[in-house]
Motif scaffolding. Structure first.
Motif, short mmCIF file in Angstrom:
data_model
loop_
_atom_site.label_atom_id
_atom_site.label_comp_id
_atom_site.label_asym_id
_atom_site.label_seq_id
_atom_site.Cartn_x
_atom_site.Cartn_y
_atom_site.Cartn_z
N GLN A 1 30.85 100.79 10.05
CA GLN A 1 30.50 99.70 9.31
C GLN A 1 28.75 99.88 8.74
OE1 GLN A 1 30.26 96.19 11.58
NE2 GLN A 1 30.01 94.84 10.11
N GLY B 1 28.21 95.68 5.37
CA GLY B 1 29.90 95.82 5.78
C GLY B 1 29.97 94.38 6.46
N LEU C 1 32.06 100.04 4.11
CA LEU C 1 33.01 100.47 5.19
C LEU C 1 33.55 102.02 5.06
CD1 LEU C 1 35.05 99.88 7.37
CD2 LEU C 1 36.68 99.21 5.48
#
Length: 658
Positions: A423, A427, A405
């Motif tokens: 992302q 993620g 993240l």
């Protein structure tokens, strides 16, 4: 139940509840449902009063914007407002949540208004290049006076209705159960013999005519938009409200709205407004509930960490600011205190608000700052191995690789509203939900990005500068390029912007064989931008001045050739749109509208142009595609239109077609 409307009668009061989630938008079926319910209530001899309210989290919060593109159908909102105002029985608007746009116009048409504590109101139409369409320009100044009416309509700002000037819009505030409070209020009105009270017949707001004319003159003098702009139209309509019959003012407002609705600028502004809303819709698993984020840990010293900390504190989020060597934070904490002190001095903050925000701050050694934080932000290098409880959500906020993240805040974090929620390959949906929740909590516009750390804003900026260098390769004058961009309405022309940023970072950017990196050329002769006093421009105490030395340098390495102003703008914006298409094909960006939102929020791309993906559609997809294809420049891979471009042209679509 008519579509979108719950109807019931309690002790002689008809309850009309709009039920059209998520924001009870006043779509065509809802408008038709309100009309039918009003007819039913008026025809029912057991009904003595009517309460209009919204189910869920809000009173109707505006129009259904999709109808602006597909075409509005009767009954129009202005018809519904007229029907409410003409009702022979008193109509009470019970307000809560966000009473925006058409919802506020509906409330203004009611005879009385009661608001739950915490209710907010706004007329954001000018942000979409529109005037109000259902009588607000005529009813609002009658009710609250011209200065406040203009403030609401010309800024599109939000006004709390439970305190200060907002109280002038309503008759009563309440706490607790709004339905019960509204029913009790309706019964008190009936017991007191209070009947309908049409806003159109009121003149309270024009009692001091000198104040009305002065407010109009002041706003008109400060107006920078053209005479045909939505803002200019609002001024004209409010001025007319005090002079002309109500019906004439309504007819003028309808004409102004329809004129604005058809303009390219309004279409672009509506798109920009909608793009920000759509950006918030992340593709999370159904049923995902965003976590509550009340305290974050920001790790690392430096300007980025300080700006994130200030922005979080301004949003009421507690911050644990940590560094491995806490003494390195002292300067940043002092700067932070100076920021809040300046806010108090400038009048934007009260001393009490400043103190309350500072009390939310803890600072110290990194490991000690992890405890009690809902998530951790890494805002400087050297903090990645700080231990944290299992399951703690971490986000990389600095410019670095993202495996899970990342959060890319557009600079300066204090004032810009964009955060790209990145992302990475590993993620998870849970991490993404945390990133979205923090962005929302900080009042930022979140955009979902799939990458290993690269941001949409970064790639758009790189494409813009690569294209600008290509124009110089082709013989363009850098000052002519900047002038063309500014004349088109974009206040951040590429070469002056480079100087402000500093040329050294751009000097290492890739260019194809036969294409020049002109920032590198200038750095080689010690022209590094504003910081050194000279870059593409010579920087004096009076600002930037065109440099003869730069012209000689450029013309010594290529043949000068003037290019058409609009061609230069189309090529620059077309290159950005092409990069956007590239990001979409890679899966990095989720929606074309996300790219436009980023360009507007991070690069000051003019809202009235809608962003690069919108602009090329308005110019004509085929026209711009051919300009890119036919450009005689060495960087052919960069300029070659993406395959999706031809596909859109083939089927008569734009990048934004659904």
């Amino acid at each position: 139940m008519a579509e979108g409307i719950h109807y019931s009668v309690r002790e002689g009061v008809a309850l009309l509840s709009v039920d059209h989630p998520p924001v009870n938008a006043l779509s065509h079926p809802v408008r038709a449902g309100i009309e039918a319910a009003l007819d039913r209530a008026e025809d029912d001899p057991t009904v003595d009063a009517v309460v209009v309210m919204g189910t869920g989290s809000t009173f109707p919060a505006g129009a259904d914007l999709t109808e602006y593109e597909s075409g509005l159908k009767a009954p129009f909102l202005r018809d519904i407002c007229a029907r409410v105002e003409a009702c022979a029985k008193p109509v009470i608007a019970a307000l809560h949540g966000t009473v925006y746009g058409g919802g506020l116009e509906l409330a203004l048409a009611a005879h009385y208004r009661i608001a739950l504590q915490g209710t907010r109101a706004s007329l954001p139409e000018v942000r979409m290049g529109l005037t109000p369409s259902a009588g607000a320009t005529q009813r609002l100044p009658r009710l609250v006076g011209t200065p406040l009416a203009l403030e609401l309509m010309l800024t599109g700002g939000t006004l709390p209705l439970d305190r200060g000037p907002g109280l002038s819009l309503i008759d009563e505030t309440c706490v607790g159960n709004l339905r019960d409070q509204a029913l009790a209020y309706a019964r008190r009105l009936l017991e007191a013999g209070q009947g309908p009270r049409p806003t159109s017949e009121r003149r309270d707001g024009f009692a001091d005519y000198a104040t009305h004319t002065q407010a109009i003159a002041t706003r008109r003098g400060a107006l920078t938009d053209g005479a045909d702009s939505a803002m200019a139209q609002v001024l004209h309509l409010v001025e007319a409200a005090a002079l002309l019959p109500f019906e004439t003012g309504i007819a003028m407002e309808q004409d102004a709205f329809e004129t604005c609705l058809a303009s390219d600028a309004a279409k672009a502004l509506r798109h920009a407004f909608t793009a920000e809303r759509l950006a918030r819709r992340f593709a999370l698993p159904k049923g995902t509930v965003l976590p509550e984020i009340n305290r974050i840990a920001v790790l690392g010293p430096g300007p980025l960490a300080m700006q994130i900390t200030v922005s979080a504190l301004n949003a009421g989020i507690g911050v644990n600011w940590g560094a491995r060597e806490p003494e390195k934070l002292r300067e940043g904490v002092e700067q932070l205190r100076e920021v809040f002190a300046a806010g108090v001095k400038g009048g934007g903050l009260s001393p009490e608000q400043s103190q309350a925000r500072l009390q939310l701050l803890h600072w110290g050694e990194s490991a000690e700052m992890i405890g009690g934080a809902d998530m951790v932000l890494h805002a400087a290098r050297g903090q990645g191995d700080v231990p944290a409880p299992r399951g703690t959500i971490r986000a990389v906020a600095m410019s670095a690789r993202v495996d899970e993240l990342g959060l890319r805040f557009a600079p300066p974090v204090f004032s810009t509203r964009l955060v790209e929620v990145v992302q990475g390959a590993d993620g998870t949906a849970e991490q993404l939900a945390y990133g979205l929740a923090l962005a929302e909590r900080m009042h930022k516009v979140p955009v979902h990005v799939m990458s290993s750390g690269t941001s949409i804003a970064g790639r758009l900026a790189a494409a813009l500068h690569r294209a600008a260098d290509a124009l110089l390769d082709l013989g363009a004058d850098p000052y002519a390029v900047d002038a063309a961009v500014e004349d088109w309405g974009w206040p951040r022309p590429p070469f002056r912007t480079r100087d402000m940023m500093g040329l050294e970072d751009l000097s290492s950017a890739h260019r194809a064989e036969g294409a020049e990196n002109w920032s590198s050329v200038l750095v080689d002769v010690d022209r590094r931008g504003w910081v050194s006093g000279k870059g593409f421009y010579d920087w004096t105490d009076d600002g930037p001045e065109r440099s003869d030395a730069v012209k000689r340098l450029l013309n010594g390495q290529r043949a000068a050739r003037p290019l058409e102003q609009m061609d230069m703008v189309m090529l620059l914006v077309g290159a950005m749109a092409n990069e956007g298409a590239r990001m979409l094909s890679e899966g990095m960006a989720q929606k074309a509208s996300d790219i436009d939102a980023v360009a507007i929020l991070a690069q000051d791309f003019p809202r009235a142009k809608g962003g690069p993906m919108m602009a090329v559609g308005q110019w004509g997809m085929l026209k711009v595609m051919k300009k890119l294809e036919r450009l005689d420049h060495a960087d052919t891979d960069f300029w070659m239109p993406q395959a999706s471009w031809a596909e859109h042209v083939k089927y008569g679509r734009t990048f934004l077609s659904r």
